[in-house]
Write a protein that holds these residues in place. Structure first.
Motif, mmCIF file in Angstrom:
data_model
loop_
_atom_site.group_PDB
_atom_site.id
_atom_site.type_symbol
_atom_site.label_atom_id
_atom_site.label_comp_id
_atom_site.label_asym_id
_atom_site.label_seq_id
_atom_site.Cartn_x
_atom_site.Cartn_y
_atom_site.Cartn_z
ATOM 1 N N ASN A 211 12.837 -5.507 1.779
ATOM 2 C CA ASN A 211 12.974 -4.350 0.886
ATOM 3 C C ASN A 211 11.661 -4.120 0.163
ATOM 4 O O ASN A 211 10.711 -4.902 0.310
ATOM 5 C CB ASN A 211 14.104 -4.573 -0.128
ATOM 6 N N ASP A 213 11.961 -2.853 -3.313
ATOM 7 C CA ASP A 213 12.382 -2.684 -4.705
ATOM 8 C C ASP A 213 11.771 -3.780 -5.574
ATOM 9 O O ASP A 213 11.905 -4.969 -5.281
ATOM 10 C CB ASP A 213 13.918 -2.751 -4.763
ATOM 11 N N GLU A 214 11.096 -3.392 -6.654
ATOM 12 C CA GLU A 214 10.395 -4.362 -7.490
ATOM 13 C C GLU A 214 11.329 -5.293 -8.256
ATOM 14 O O GLU A 214 10.926 -6.376 -8.681
ATOM 15 C CB GLU A 214 9.481 -3.635 -8.481
ATOM 16 N N GLU A 305 11.306 1.461 3.998
ATOM 17 C CA GLU A 305 11.631 1.803 2.604
ATOM 18 C C GLU A 305 10.381 2.256 1.868
ATOM 19 O O GLU A 305 10.423 3.193 1.048
ATOM 20 C CB GLU A 305 12.261 0.602 1.900
ATOM 21 N N TYR A 309 9.716 5.852 0.145
ATOM 22 C CA TYR A 309 9.327 5.981 -1.258
ATOM 23 C C TYR A 309 8.069 6.852 -1.391
ATOM 24 O O TYR A 309 7.994 7.720 -2.272
ATOM 25 C CB TYR A 309 9.078 4.606 -1.860
#
Length: 439
Positions: A211, A213-214, A305, A309
């Motif tokens: 992924n 996502d931070e 992803e 983004y």
């Protein structure tokens, strides 16, 4: 080494604590915020694949898609108890100890991965690999602490020149470890210091991040029987953690995303150095060819992803053609991330998805290398335009077969019959052909 009882409970190393391989961050004990089973297979011939979501809010873990994490595992309680009970250490397993050097041994030293102060249970759980490969010298040492003469002779034979074939057959090929030795040779009861001196360090296991996502890190992994009625050390451990907190086996069998905020167990993880530069090209217009059968697709979920983004924050951004080759056995049973990949195609993040299914007789290709051959002309055109190739998966069969297929395509369609291999070698040197592979 000598064992002494001690009064305080603490774990102390002589000098610096053992370094973590390829560490690019400190260790963070991450809660598991959710998990799901990615495969629907119930056949024992199919691998079970899970996805785990680690909550990394408040950590110092910074990553990019293509990076990997190190998961620091622990030995199962049942296997630790097996060693403790076999060596009659139940009464002292949780007592403190101090390790010291025996002055009568010229080369005596405390292995760097062992704390000089701790408890035996802690060391057997966290520091040594109970499933480590048994070297011949270790077997010879074990034979000296085996009372039964027949058992003693067999161990001596296994570590002799005459027993070389038997050692390979019964120890190496069958993944025979200390736990098996104790079960097969019950009279083998060495002092615990012999075990500590000879067992290798319990090392972290690497997993690709799936992924971008931070606030979280996702990984996926397969769980298989590795022989001797055992699952993988780390994957089996993670599976036990998530399944233990599920309310019903029927629910677990479904392909659901399960939130498990009540899991108290936190998993020690850290970011590993990306020494292969396995990440998207700096020039976003560069075409990319992603090849990842099975769980090898996981880092490419992160890649896609990230592309999605970047499209979202800048709809005018220009991106190169993206082509993913995925393979599994049966699309109805182990096509992991099928929904996500289809959505990437619909969103235009992924331009082409080519699949291969090895257990479906009606498919034109069975493996990703077959798909490469069948799409050789189009693939070669992209390569000659400067496309970057990313391959993730098995080092033994898949990666060499894919490389051979690409070389043959270049030779056939790229007018490079005499230098196709050199073309690929040049891509490797220029980091346009990048591998994330495992054994």
């Amino acid at each position: 080494m000598r064992l002494h009882s001690h009064g305080e409970q603490k774990t102390v190393y002589k000098g610096q604590k053992p370094l973590l391989p390829f560490a690019a961050s400190e260790v963070f004990h991450a809660p598991i915020s959710g998990w799901r089973r990615l495969t629907a297979a119930v056949d024992k011939n199919y691998k079970i694949v899970y996805e785990i979501n680690f909550d990394i809010k408040g950590s110092n873990l910074n990553f990019r898609p293509g990076d990997t994490i190190g998961v620091i595992p622990e030995n199962s309680q049942s296997e630790v108890d097996c060693v403790i009970e076999h060596l009659d250490l139940k009464d002292v397993a949780d007592c403190d100890y101090v390790l010291s050097i025996d002055s009568t041994q010229k080369s005596g030293r405390v292995p760097a991965h062992l704390p000089v102060e701790s408890t035996l249970r802690h060391v057997l759980t966290h520091c040594v690999d109970l499933r480590g490969v048994l070297k011949k010298l270790f077997l010879l040492t074990l034979s000296k602490h085996t009372k039964d003469e027949k058992e003693k002779r067999i161990l001596e034979y296994l570590c002799s020149k005459e027993g070389a074939i038997a050692y390979t057959t019964h120890i190496i090929n069958k993944h025979t470890c200390l736990l098996d030795i104790f079960a097969i040779f019950p009279s083998c009861k060495p002092p615990v210091v012999v075990i500590l001196e000879n067992l290798p360090r319990l090392l972290p296991r690497p997993y690709s991040i799936a992924n971008c996502d931070e606030s979280s890190i996702k990984i996926c992994f397969s769980v298989i029987d590795i022989g001797n009625n055992r699952k993988g050390l780390t994957t089996g451990w993670l599976e036990r953690i998530i399944i233990r907190h599920n309310s019903s086996i029927e629910e677990e069998m479904k392909n659901l995303n399960i939130n498990i905020s009540n899991i108290e167990k936190k998993i020690p993880i850290y970011i590993r150095k990306n020494i292969n530069d396995f990440r998207l090209p700096e020039n976003l217009e560069t075409p990319i060819i992603l090849i990842g059968p099975g769980t090898g697709v996981s880092p490419f979920i992160g890649f896609l992803e990230e592309r999605k983004y970047l499209y979202k924050v800048n709809p005018e951004v220009k991106m190169g053609y993206a082509w993913l080759f995925f393979g599994c056995r049966n699309p109805k049973l182990d096509f992991i991330y099928e929904k996500e990949l289809d959505e990437f195609v619909l969103d235009g993040v992924l331009n082409k998805l080519t699949t291969s299914f090895s257990r479906c007789g009606n498919t034109e290709n069975h493996y990703v290398q077959d798909a490469i051959h069948q799409n050789g002309e189009e693939l070669t055109k992209l390569l000659l335009q400067g496309a970057h190739v990313y391959i993730c998966g098995d080092i033994k069969k898949m990666a060499p077969s894919v490389k051979e297929a690409i070389v043959q395509c270049i030779a056939k369609y790229g007018d490079k019959a005499n230098d196709a291999e050199q073309f690929v070698e040049d891509m490797i040197k220029e980091k346009r052909y990048i591998l994330d592979i495992w054994n």
